[in-house]
Write a protein that holds these residues in place. Structure first.
Motif, PDB file in Angstrom:
ATOM      1  N   ASP A  12       0.868  -1.169   0.000  1.00 51.25           N
ATOM      2  CA  ASP A  12       0.000   0.000   0.000  1.00 51.25           C
ATOM      3  C   ASP A  12       0.907   1.221   0.000  1.00 51.25           C
ATOM      4  OD1 ASP A  12      -1.665   2.143   0.538  1.00 51.25           O
ATOM      5  OD2 ASP A  12      -2.787   1.128   2.120  1.00 51.25           O
ATOM      6  N   LEU A  13       0.863   1.995  -1.069  1.00 52.58           N
ATOM      7  CA  LEU A  13       1.777   3.114  -1.238  1.00 52.58           C
ATOM      8  C   LEU A  13       1.615   4.187  -0.166  1.00 52.58           C
ATOM      9  CD1 LEU A  13       3.986   4.465  -2.844  1.00 52.58           C
ATOM     10  CD2 LEU A  13       2.307   5.079  -4.586  1.00 52.58           C
ATOM     11  N   THR A  14       0.447   4.248   0.458  1.00 51.86           N
ATOM     12  CA  THR A  14       0.243   5.249   1.519  1.00 51.86           C
ATOM     13  C   THR A  14       0.772   4.766   2.864  1.00 51.86           C
ATOM     14  OG1 THR A  14      -1.981   4.447   2.084  1.00 51.86           O
ATOM     15  CG2 THR A  14      -1.819   6.102   0.338  1.00 51.86           C
ATOM     16  N   LYS A  15       1.111   3.475   2.959  1.00 55.99           N
ATOM     17  CA  LYS A  15       1.635   2.911   4.214  1.00 55.99           C
ATOM     18  C   LYS A  15       2.672   1.842   3.879  1.00 55.99           C
ATOM     19  CE  LYS A  15      -2.573   1.875   5.339  1.00 55.99           C
ATOM     20  NZ  LYS A  15      -3.805   1.359   6.023  1.00 55.99           N
ATOM     21  N   VAL A  61       0.992   7.918  -8.532  1.00 56.95           N
ATOM     22  CA  VAL A  61       0.531   8.708  -7.380  1.00 56.95           C
ATOM     23  C   VAL A  61      -0.733   9.494  -7.697  1.00 56.95           C
ATOM     24  CG1 VAL A  61       1.124  10.777  -6.062  1.00 56.95           C
ATOM     25  CG2 VAL A  61       2.687   8.841  -6.103  1.00 56.95           C
ATOM     26  N   GLU A  62      -0.866   9.931  -8.945  1.00 59.64           N
ATOM     27  CA  GLU A  62      -2.042  10.745  -9.309  1.00 59.64           C
ATOM     28  C   GLU A  62      -3.359   9.986  -9.176  1.00 59.64           C
ATOM     29  OE1 GLU A  62      -0.639   9.066 -13.364  1.00 59.64           O
ATOM     30  OE2 GLU A  62       0.260   9.739 -11.480  1.00 59.64           O
ATOM     31  N   LEU A  81     -11.069   5.638  -0.791  1.00 57.50           N
ATOM     32  CA  LEU A  81     -11.165   7.048  -1.154  1.00 57.50           C
ATOM     33  C   LEU A  81     -10.426   7.897  -0.117  1.00 57.50           C
ATOM     34  CD1 LEU A  81     -14.927   7.249  -2.218  1.00 57.50           C
ATOM     35  CD2 LEU A  81     -12.923   7.138  -3.713  1.00 57.50           C
ATOM     36  N   ASP A  82      -9.569   8.783  -0.596  1.00 60.33           N
ATOM     37  CA  ASP A  82      -8.778   9.624   0.304  1.00 60.33           C
ATOM     38  C   ASP A  82      -8.285  10.824  -0.496  1.00 60.33           C
ATOM     39  OD1 ASP A  82      -7.018  10.823   2.038  1.00 60.33           O
ATOM     40  OD2 ASP A  82      -6.001   8.972   2.615  1.00 60.33           O
ATOM     41  N   HIS A  83      -8.804  12.000  -0.180  1.00 68.89           N
ATOM     42  CA  HIS A  83      -8.436  13.179  -0.969  1.00 68.89           C
ATOM     43  C   HIS A  83      -6.986  13.591  -0.740  1.00 68.89           C
ATOM     44  CE1 HIS A  83      -9.328  15.180   2.874  1.00 68.89           C
ATOM     45  NE2 HIS A  83      -8.649  16.214   2.422  1.00 68.89           N
ATOM     46  N   GLU A  84      -6.337  13.028   0.275  1.00 69.95           N
ATOM     47  CA  GLU A  84      -4.919  13.284   0.506  1.00 69.95           C
ATOM     48  C   GLU A  84      -4.074  12.041   0.229  1.00 69.95           C
ATOM     49  OE1 GLU A  84      -4.440  14.804   4.434  1.00 69.95           O
ATOM     50  OE2 GLU A  84      -4.978  16.848   3.834  1.00 69.95           O
ATOM     51  N   GLY A  85      -4.633  11.078  -0.489  1.00 74.69           N
ATOM     52  CA  GLY A  85      -3.912   9.837  -0.764  1.00 74.69           C
ATOM     53  C   GLY A  85      -2.605  10.059  -1.497  1.00 74.69           C
ATOM     54  N   ALA A 113       1.258   9.239  -0.182  1.00 71.43           N
ATOM     55  CA  ALA A 113       2.151   8.390  -0.975  1.00 71.43           C
ATOM     56  C   ALA A 113       3.489   9.092  -1.220  1.00 71.43           C
ATOM     57  CB  ALA A 113       1.483   8.032  -2.296  1.00 71.43           C
ATOM     58  N   ILE A 114       3.429  10.371  -1.542  1.00 70.09           N
ATOM     59  CA  ILE A 114       4.659  11.131  -1.790  1.00 70.09           C
ATOM     60  C   ILE A 114       5.524  11.187  -0.537  1.00 70.09           C
ATOM     61  CG2 ILE A 114       5.505  13.475  -2.219  1.00 70.09           C
ATOM     62  CD1 ILE A 114       3.204  13.740  -4.279  1.00 70.09           C
ATOM     63  N   LYS A 115       4.904  11.376   0.622  1.00 69.99           N
ATOM     64  CA  LYS A 115       5.655  11.399   1.879  1.00 69.99           C
ATOM     65  C   LYS A 115       6.332  10.050   2.138  1.00 69.99           C
ATOM     66  CE  LYS A 115       2.974  15.003   4.225  1.00 69.99           C
ATOM     67  NZ  LYS A 115       2.029  15.320   5.343  1.00 69.99           N
TER      68      LYS A 115
END
Length: 244
Positions: free
Chosen positions: A118-121, A138-139, A150-154, A158-160
């Motif tokens: 999971d790119l966000t974690k 990422v887009e 759904l995550d408007h800051e996903g 991911a970038i972080k």
């Protein structure tokens, strides 16, 4: 009152398809003079008879750009997160690749190791990856297109994560749509060049190359492109080489 434009566009498309069939059946009956074929064995490919070979500018040029960077940096191993599979599978012929995706790829090739992430974690340790890529990915994060939450800051999360796991002096190859910033829900986001630099503020930019959206010119990739060139685009492809 709803616009009739979508209906007109669909009718125009159907008309265009119908116009292709006389030429197709002319070829079919001509071929049948040499070898008899049953009508059930036809498979019309009506739009491949073109003067030049068509292609998606984003998805031909950006993997070619990244492969050239890996040929330049020569890592012992490369980690790719959710970029187009054609890139990582081809590169694995020369460099061992660990490929991670929210939807694991069931591919069996030497030097290619597909896994789930999971790119966000990301599960990687801080400062642990020497050679990393995440391209045209990422887009999409957080828009639900690929079954992700759904995550408007996903995309920001991911970038972080990409910045967190990159090793000091390591290389990150990042690709995303650039131009006039906007969200096209369920499909993708488009970023300005300034947004990308702001989001990756913890890293140093080595190179920014731009794949213009205008296919009518002879320009393939603009190396060391300017902010002005990026901002003049609507949906171009930005290729970023960062280091920590």
């Amino acid at each position: 009152m709803k616009s009739a434009q979508p209906i007109r566009d669909r009718l125009r498309e159907i008309k265009h398809i119908i116009k292709k069939y006389p030429k197709f059946f002319g070829k079919y009956f001509g071929y049948n003079k040499q070898e008899r074929l049953e009508i059930k064995n036809i498979f019309p490919c009506l739009f491949d008879d073109t003067e030049k070979t068509g292609y998606d500018r984003h998805y031909i040029y950006h993997p070619a750009w990244a492969a050239r960077k890996l040929a330049q940096t020569k890592p012992k191993k490369h980690v790719d997160i959710s970029s187009t599979l054609q890139f990582s599978t081809l590169v694995s012929a020369f460099i061992p690749v660990d490929f991670y995706d929210f939807r694991p790829a069931e591919i069996r090739l030497s030097n290619f190791n597909p896994k789930k992430a999971d790119l966000t974690k990301l599960h990687f340790k801080d400062n642990s990856i020497e050679s990393l890529s995440c391209m045209h990915t990422v887009e999409h994060i957080g828009l639900g297109r690929y079954g992700d939450p759904l995550d408007h800051e996903g995309d920001i999360k991911a970038i972080k994560e990409l910045q967190r796991v990159l090793k000091p002096n390591g290389n990150l190859f990042f690709v995303a749509p650039v131009g006039k910033p906007k969200v096209m829900f369920n499909a993708h986001r488009i970023y300005s060049h300034e947004q990308i630099l702001k989001y990756f503020a913890d890293l140093k930019l080595i190179e920014f190359s731009l794949i213009p959206e205008d296919c009518k010119t002879d320009i393939g990739i603009i190396e060391n492109a300017t902010t002005e060139q990026a901002n003049n685009e609507t949906y171009a492809c930005g290729c970023y080489w960062f280091t920590k």
